[in-house]
Design an enzyme around this catalytic site. Sequence first.
Site, short mmCIF file in Angstrom:
data_model
loop_
_atom_site.label_atom_id
_atom_site.label_comp_id
_atom_site.label_asym_id
_atom_site.label_seq_id
_atom_site.Cartn_x
_atom_site.Cartn_y
_atom_site.Cartn_z
N MET A 33 0.91 -1.18 0.11
CA MET A 33 0.16 -0.15 0.20
C MET A 33 1.02 1.34 0.10
O MET A 33 0.39 2.00 0.52
CB MET A 33 -1.12 -0.20 0.91
CG MET A 33 -1.68 -1.90 1.12
SD MET A 33 -2.82 -0.79 2.04
CE MET A 33 -2.32 -1.32 3.84
N LEU A 36 6.88 3.38 1.36
CA LEU A 36 7.78 1.70 1.78
C LEU A 36 8.59 2.24 2.68
O LEU A 36 9.31 3.11 2.76
CB LEU A 36 8.08 1.17 0.07
CG LEU A 36 7.01 0.92 -0.89
CD1 LEU A 36 7.76 0.75 -2.19
CD2 LEU A 36 5.62 -0.06 -0.24
N HIS A 40 9.36 -3.28 3.74
CA HIS A 40 9.24 -3.64 2.00
C HIS A 40 9.87 -4.24 1.30
O HIS A 40 9.76 -4.69 0.35
CB HIS A 40 7.94 -3.02 1.69
CG HIS A 40 7.24 -2.21 2.20
ND1 HIS A 40 6.79 -1.22 2.89
CD2 HIS A 40 5.64 -2.82 2.39
CE1 HIS A 40 5.54 -0.69 3.47
NE2 HIS A 40 5.30 -2.16 2.43
N GLN A 64 -10.48 -2.58 2.51
CA GLN A 64 -9.75 -3.02 3.72
C GLN A 64 -9.44 -1.55 5.24
O GLN A 64 -8.91 -2.56 6.01
CB GLN A 64 -9.01 -3.51 3.45
CG GLN A 64 -7.08 -2.91 3.46
CD GLN A 64 -5.92 -3.78 3.10
OE1 GLN A 64 -5.30 -4.33 1.69
NE2 GLN A 64 -4.56 -3.40 3.64
N GLY A 149 4.94 -9.81 4.63
CA GLY A 149 5.67 -10.06 5.75
C GLY A 149 5.12 -10.88 7.43
O GLY A 149 3.65 -10.60 7.48
N SER A 187 6.43 -0.27 10.08
CA SER A 187 5.40 -0.55 9.71
C SER A 187 5.30 1.05 8.89
O SER A 187 5.80 2.11 9.15
CB SER A 187 4.40 -1.09 10.81
OG SER A 187 3.27 -0.30 10.78
N SER A 188 4.53 1.27 7.46
CA SER A 188 4.01 2.23 7.23
C SER A 188 3.62 3.53 8.49
O SER A 188 3.28 4.27 8.07
CB SER A 188 3.20 2.49 6.06
OG SER A 188 3.79 0.94 5.40
N ARG A 189 2.87 3.17 9.02
CA ARG A 189 1.86 3.48 10.36
C ARG A 189 3.05 4.26 11.15
O ARG A 189 2.75 5.27 11.78
CB ARG A 189 0.67 2.74 10.83
CG ARG A 189 -0.29 2.47 9.81
CD ARG A 189 -1.46 1.72 11.14
NE ARG A 189 -2.58 1.53 10.07
CZ ARG A 189 -3.14 0.67 9.46
NH1 ARG A 189 -1.54 -0.56 9.27
NH2 ARG A 189 -3.87 0.60 8.91
#
Length: 281
Positions: A33, A36, A40, A64, A149, A187-189
């Site tokens: 998503m 990156l 990733h 999602q 992952g 995590s992207s977050r």
Amino acid sequence: MAGLLIIETVEELKDVLFRIRSNGKSIGFVPTMGALHDGHLSLIKRAHDETEVVVCSIFVNPTQFNQMSDLESYPKTPEQDIAKIEEYVDIVFMPTQAEIYPEPPSEKFDFGQLEKVMEGTSRPGHFNGVATIVKRLFDWINPDKAYFGEKDFQQLAIIRQLVKDNNLDVQIVACPIVRESNGLAMSSRNRRLTPEQFVLAGNIARILEASTRITPCTVQNVKEFVNNELGKYPDFRLDYFEIADENTLQPVADFNGHDGVMGCVAIYLGDVRLIDNIRYK
Ligand code: PAF
């Protein structure tokens, strides 16, 4: 392949991949998503090592997200993403929402007990949305191998089930969690955390790691330890900590009688939701 190809439509994607497949080349696929990070990149590098043509999709999949605010605040960094991966990727698929969902999707998946725990309970509809997009992407790309992952441990189980239920001819490759220097699972977050929250978040992995060394190592002792330790940080809002069978994802009462057992946690820090996991057995 010579040079990176950025594709925005399903038609062109299918067309290009048809020609690649006709030339007998193996295809590795990494769905993302965007936003990156090195986690990733580890999937992409593995795909690069193991297959001849690497496809990476970058699509923030609205179906999602069960909270609008989470979707809206999801980081979007397309230029940086491409710069990061272009050395290892042949095709980047970056569709618009209308391209993927010209009509509201109607797919309904049933993953039984697998989706009735943890993320499935906390984020109703989440796995249906994940399965919807992943199934569509698999159908269009038809990869030999697809890379996911282990941070999203339950997602991995759901994808394996999706492949099994639909008899898909793709090998799912699970890749280990990549961590920040303080142990926080990438995590992207994470980029939405303040510097103070980032430091604090390192305690999640530290506590999980310490929980593997509890003696006597019983499910109850481990649970007590993790809940007590996490409780020492008032900024953490625990969503769940479960000790679960690695295949069925159902909670276990005893480490014995299971081939593999995982500890899975979800925590809010401010409005950022973080997940992580650790293997006990
Ligand atoms: O893990 C993710 O980033 C997403 O759930 C995925 C697999 C790309 C589907 O949107």
